[in-house]
Scaffold this motif. Structure first.
Motif, PDB file in Angstrom:
ATOM      1  N   GLU A 367       0.861  -1.186   0.000  1.00  0.00           N
ATOM      2  CA  GLU A 367       0.000   0.000   0.000  1.00  0.00           C
ATOM      3  C   GLU A 367       0.896   1.233   0.000  1.00  0.00           C
ATOM      4  O   GLU A 367       1.393   1.654   1.043  1.00  0.00           O
ATOM      5  N   VAL A 368       1.096   1.800  -1.170  1.00  0.00           N
ATOM      6  CA  VAL A 368       1.921   3.009  -1.291  1.00  0.00           C
ATOM      7  C   VAL A 368       1.209   3.983  -2.230  1.00  0.00           C
ATOM      8  O   VAL A 368       0.386   3.555  -3.024  1.00  0.00           O
ATOM      9  N   PRO A 369       1.459   5.289  -2.187  1.00  0.00           N
ATOM     10  CA  PRO A 369       2.407   5.957  -1.304  1.00  0.00           C
ATOM     11  C   PRO A 369       1.831   6.186   0.086  1.00  0.00           C
ATOM     12  O   PRO A 369       0.619   6.117   0.279  1.00  0.00           O
ATOM     13  N   THR A 370       2.722   6.455   1.022  1.00  0.00           N
ATOM     14  CA  THR A 370       2.273   6.744   2.381  1.00  0.00           C
ATOM     15  C   THR A 370       2.482   8.225   2.727  1.00  0.00           C
ATOM     16  O   THR A 370       2.066   8.670   3.774  1.00  0.00           O
ATOM     17  N   LEU A 371       3.116   8.970   1.832  1.00  0.00           N
ATOM     18  CA  LEU A 371       3.383  10.387   2.114  1.00  0.00           C
ATOM     19  C   LEU A 371       2.614  11.277   1.150  1.00  0.00           C
ATOM     20  O   LEU A 371       2.471  10.955  -0.019  1.00  0.00           O
ATOM     21  N   ARG A 372       2.165  12.423   1.647  1.00  0.00           N
ATOM     22  CA  ARG A 372       1.452  13.372   0.791  1.00  0.00           C
ATOM     23  C   ARG A 372       2.303  14.610   0.572  1.00  0.00           C
ATOM     24  O   ARG A 372       3.228  14.882   1.314  1.00  0.00           O
ATOM     25  N   GLN A 373       1.945  15.412  -0.435  1.00  0.00           N
ATOM     26  CA  GLN A 373       2.655  16.669  -0.675  1.00  0.00           C
ATOM     27  C   GLN A 373       2.033  17.783   0.155  1.00  0.00           C
ATOM     28  O   GLN A 373       0.833  17.746   0.370  1.00  0.00           O
ATOM     29  N   PRO A 374       2.802  18.825   0.583  1.00  0.00           N
ATOM     30  CA  PRO A 374       4.240  18.959   0.400  1.00  0.00           C
ATOM     31  C   PRO A 374       5.017  17.904   1.204  1.00  0.00           C
ATOM     32  O   PRO A 374       4.726  17.684   2.379  1.00  0.00           O
ATOM     33  N   LEU A 375       5.981  17.293   0.529  1.00  0.00           N
ATOM     34  CA  LEU A 375       6.752  16.242   1.182  1.00  0.00           C
ATOM     35  C   LEU A 375       7.650  16.829   2.260  1.00  0.00           C
ATOM     36  O   LEU A 375       8.186  17.932   2.092  1.00  0.00           O
ATOM     37  N   PRO A 376       7.801  16.114   3.396  1.00  0.00           N
ATOM     38  CA  PRO A 376       8.624  16.654   4.497  1.00  0.00           C
ATOM     39  C   PRO A 376      10.094  16.777   4.080  1.00  0.00           C
ATOM     40  O   PRO A 376      10.545  16.018   3.217  1.00  0.00           O
ATOM     41  N   VAL A 377      10.801  17.723   4.696  1.00  0.00           N
ATOM     42  CA  VAL A 377      12.213  17.912   4.320  1.00  0.00           C
ATOM     43  C   VAL A 377      13.096  16.873   5.027  1.00  0.00           C
ATOM     44  O   VAL A 377      14.155  16.520   4.539  1.00  0.00           O
ATOM     45  N   THR A 378      12.643  16.400   6.202  1.00  0.00           N
ATOM     46  CA  THR A 378      13.366  15.304   6.865  1.00  0.00           C
ATOM     47  C   THR A 378      12.475  14.069   6.840  1.00  0.00           C
ATOM     48  O   THR A 378      11.281  14.159   7.153  1.00  0.00           O
ATOM     49  N   LEU A 379      13.033  12.935   6.468  1.00  0.00           N
ATOM     50  CA  LEU A 379      12.264  11.687   6.479  1.00  0.00           C
ATOM     51  C   LEU A 379      13.105  10.593   7.104  1.00  0.00           C
ATOM     52  O   LEU A 379      14.128  10.195   6.558  1.00  0.00           O
ATOM     53  N   ASN A 380      12.663  10.135   8.269  1.00  0.00           N
ATOM     54  CA  ASN A 380      13.377   9.086   8.983  1.00  0.00           C
ATOM     55  C   ASN A 380      13.048   7.727   8.365  1.00  0.00           C
ATOM     56  O   ASN A 380      11.967   7.182   8.593  1.00  0.00           O
ATOM     57  N   HIS A 381      13.996   7.175   7.634  1.00  0.00           N
ATOM     58  CA  HIS A 381      13.719   5.917   6.926  1.00  0.00           C
ATOM     59  C   HIS A 381      13.527   4.750   7.882  1.00  0.00           C
ATOM     60  O   HIS A 381      12.837   3.788   7.570  1.00  0.00           O
ATOM     61  N   PHE A 382      14.127   4.846   9.092  1.00  0.00           N
ATOM     62  CA  PHE A 382      13.981   3.736  10.047  1.00  0.00           C
ATOM     63  C   PHE A 382      12.511   3.524  10.415  1.00  0.00           C
ATOM     64  O   PHE A 382      12.110   2.438  10.793  1.00  0.00           O
ATOM     65  N   GLY A 383      11.726   4.596  10.334  1.00  0.00           N
ATOM     66  CA  GLY A 383      10.320   4.515  10.759  1.00  0.00           C
ATOM     67  C   GLY A 383       9.371   4.075   9.648  1.00  0.00           C
ATOM     68  O   GLY A 383       8.168   3.984   9.874  1.00  0.00           O
ATOM     69  N   LEU A 384       9.871   3.810   8.464  1.00  0.00           N
ATOM     70  CA  LEU A 384       8.971   3.475   7.354  1.00  0.00           C
ATOM     71  C   LEU A 384       8.477   2.021   7.438  1.00  0.00           C
ATOM     72  O   LEU A 384       9.273   1.106   7.613  1.00  0.00           O
ATOM     73  N   THR A 385       7.174   1.857   7.321  1.00  0.00           N
ATOM     74  CA  THR A 385       6.554   0.527   7.292  1.00  0.00           C
ATOM     75  C   THR A 385       5.450   0.556   6.240  1.00  0.00           C
ATOM     76  O   THR A 385       4.715   1.543   6.149  1.00  0.00           O
ATOM     77  N   PHE A 386       5.357  -0.484   5.451  1.00  0.00           N
ATOM     78  CA  PHE A 386       4.318  -0.551   4.428  1.00  0.00           C
ATOM     79  C   PHE A 386       3.485  -1.809   4.640  1.00  0.00           C
ATOM     80  O   PHE A 386       4.028  -2.886   4.881  1.00  0.00           O
ATOM     81  N   VAL A 387       2.163  -1.624   4.513  1.00  0.00           N
ATOM     82  CA  VAL A 387       1.251  -2.764   4.667  1.00  0.00           C
ATOM     83  C   VAL A 387       1.153  -3.473   3.317  1.00  0.00           C
ATOM     84  O   VAL A 387       1.120  -2.814   2.268  1.00  0.00           O
ATOM     85  N   THR A 388       1.107  -4.798   3.324  1.00  0.00           N
ATOM     86  CA  THR A 388       0.987  -5.511   2.044  1.00  0.00           C
ATOM     87  C   THR A 388      -0.461  -5.429   1.553  1.00  0.00           C
ATOM     88  O   THR A 388      -1.396  -5.309   2.347  1.00  0.00           O
ATOM     89  N   ARG A 389      -0.631  -5.482   0.231  1.00  0.00           N
ATOM     90  CA  ARG A 389      -1.976  -5.411  -0.369  1.00  0.00           C
ATOM     91  C   ARG A 389      -2.770  -6.655  -0.034  1.00  0.00           C
ATOM     92  O   ARG A 389      -2.264  -7.771  -0.137  1.00  0.00           O
ATOM     93  N   SER A 390      -4.038  -6.460   0.331  1.00  0.00           N
ATOM     94  CA  SER A 390      -4.823  -7.598   0.809  1.00  0.00           C
ATOM     95  C   SER A 390      -5.167  -8.571  -0.313  1.00  0.00           C
ATOM     96  O   SER A 390      -5.329  -9.761  -0.088  1.00  0.00           O
ATOM     97  N   ASN A 391      -5.268  -8.063  -1.576  1.00  0.00           N
ATOM     98  CA  ASN A 391      -5.657  -8.973  -2.671  1.00  0.00           C
ATOM     99  C   ASN A 391      -4.463  -9.733  -3.250  1.00  0.00           C
ATOM    100  O   ASN A 391      -4.572 -10.380  -4.270  1.00  0.00           O
ATOM    101  N   ASP A 392      -3.313  -9.636  -2.612  1.00  0.00           N
ATOM    102  CA  ASP A 392      -2.086 -10.251  -3.138  1.00  0.00           C
ATOM    103  C   ASP A 392      -2.071 -11.752  -2.928  1.00  0.00           C
ATOM    104  O   ASP A 392      -2.502 -12.236  -1.907  1.00  0.00           O
TER     105      ASP A 392
END
Ligand code: HEM
Length: 392
Positions: A367-392
């Motif tokens: 399920e992406v994207p998880t961010l909306r515009q305006p995109l933040p200037v700092t993005l902590n990659h350690f905190g990124l988590t993505f949910v898998t698509r349910s129909n997969d």
């Protein structure tokens, strides 16, 4: 040429340079990366440099530091000149980089000079040229296994991604035999932790020798289909630590590209434009150089703070948006996530192929994207988590 007031010199350190250092230049520190996101450290830094530009004009701004000559670049045209005129008279091997990188790659191209640098640079350019090994096949394979894992737990976290990415990196650089050798990259991680502290941390030679011995074992096998097969082990031993280290940035860029719904190589380019993984490019002059009518002494350190050049909405209409159409040849000379000129990242094509293969394999199943515009200037990659698509 303008000289910053003492107060503004203090601001340059407190709001731009030190927060960047605190996140970890050589290896990111988890807690500092989370804090930087919370306090919007990069937005504050960009605003600070913008104020310098308004106050002092576009010429390089000299900082008031006793015993050192330091100039902060404020104009994209000056960035282009600095990078084009590297490594002479603007050396890549600055004293800060030497102090940091000597912890784990004392003979790397980046901290070498003269004929040694020329030779080491040539080795990098030759071995890292795309198409020599099947990067797509290796990464697609690891992406497949990673997806299976993500589907079974319902999500993709940074930690799961990083493990798969490192396995791919070890296979690309050293071959499939090294795929499981997590200890190799753990040892490197430890040395990189020391490197964050540059001269403030003593060099742990015994630890470095352990790392080097393990690395040599892999390189000497020269496994076909890996970079290790493309040059003699002795030659590669000096350069491969940088490659393994730099793959980390490629993984970070790939996860962030996922978060903005990026695709293909332009997705990786945009990720490193929005969140440059090398936020500060440094050069040190080997002789006095003339800038807009003023001579700056030999030994001047030139600082290019990339978030300022990449994320200024007054100069770039798309500063805080996903704008893949910019790449691969942006019109603005300040957009240099892989540096530029003769010192441009020699691994960029390889990492663009690796990153985009991983990105395109994952994006349709999460399920992406998880961010909306305006995109933040700092993005902590350690905190990124993505949910898998349910129909997969
Ligand atoms: C997203 C990933 C990457 C980014 C954004 C990136 C960016 C950069 C930048 C900005 C520089 C210039 C540093 C300076 O002037 O101080 C550089 C240098 C370098 N990069 Fe990369 N890099 C990435 C991945 C890689 C990979 C995967 C490799 C190798 C496999 C690599 C190999 C190198 C080498 C050897 C240098 C030193 C070049 C020299 O001394 O002339 N990079 N990279």
């Amino acid at each position: 040429m303008a000289v910053a007031s003492r107060l503004d010199t203090g601001r340059a350190f407190a709001k731009v340079l030190l927060p960047t250092l605190a996140k970890g230049v050589i290896v990111r520190r988890r807690s500092a990366a989370a804090m930087a996101e919370k306090v919007r450290a990069d937005a504050v830094a960009v605003a600070t440099v913008k104020r310098f530009h308004e106050r002092y004009g576009p010429e390089p701004l000299r900082l008031r530091v006793t015993g050192r000559s330091i100039a902060l670049l404020l104009d994209p045209v000056d960035v282009a000149r600095l990078l084009a005129e590297s490594p002479e008279p603007f050396a890549l091997a600055t004293r800060e980089k030497k102090a940091a990188l000597a912890h784990f790659q004392p003979h790397g191209a980046l901290i070498s000079t003269g004929p040694e640098r020329a030779h080491r640079r040539a080795v990098n350019e030759d071995v890292l040229r795309p198409g020599k090994i099947d990067v797509v096949g290796i990464v697609a394979d690891e992406a497949d296994l990673l997806l299976r894992h993500a589907r079974s737990v319902g999500e993709l976290t940074w930690d799961a991604f990083a493990q798969a990415w490192w396995r791919a990196a070890r296979r690309i650089v050293l071959g499939s035999f090294a795929r499981q050798d997590g200890e190799l990259t753990d040892l490197l991680q430890e040395l990189r932790g020391d490197a964050n502290w540059a001269y403030l941390h003593p060099r742990r030679e015994a630890l470095r020798r352990r790392f080097e011995q393990r690395l040599r074992g892999h390189l000497e096998r020269g496994e076909p289909g890996s970079l290790a097969s493309l040059a003699p082990a002795d030659e590669l031993l000096d350069q491969a630590p940088h490659w393994l280290f730099a793959f980390d940035a490629g993984g970070i860029a790939t996860m962030r590209a996922l978060a903005i719904g990026g695709a293909g190589e332009a997705g990786i380019w945009e990720s490193v434009r929005l969140w440059p993984t090398t936020p500060v490019i440094l050069r040190e002059s080997t002789e006095r150089t003339r800038w807009h009518g003023t001579w700056l002494p030999a030994g001047t350190t030139f600082v290019v703070f990339l978030p300022y050049f990449h994320r200024d909405p007054d100069r770039l209409s798309y500063a805080d948006a996903y704008a893949p159409e910019n790449w691969p040849a942006p019109s603005d000379p300040g957009l240099v996530p892989f540096s530029g000129g003769p010192g441009i990242c020699p691994g960029r094509d390889l990492v663009l192929v690796a990153g985009s293969t991983m990105l395109d394999a994952l994006r349709d199943h999460l399920e992406v994207p998880t961010l909306r515009q305006p995109l933040p200037v700092t993005l902590n990659h350690f905190g990124l988590t993505f949910v898998t698509r349910s129909n997969d």
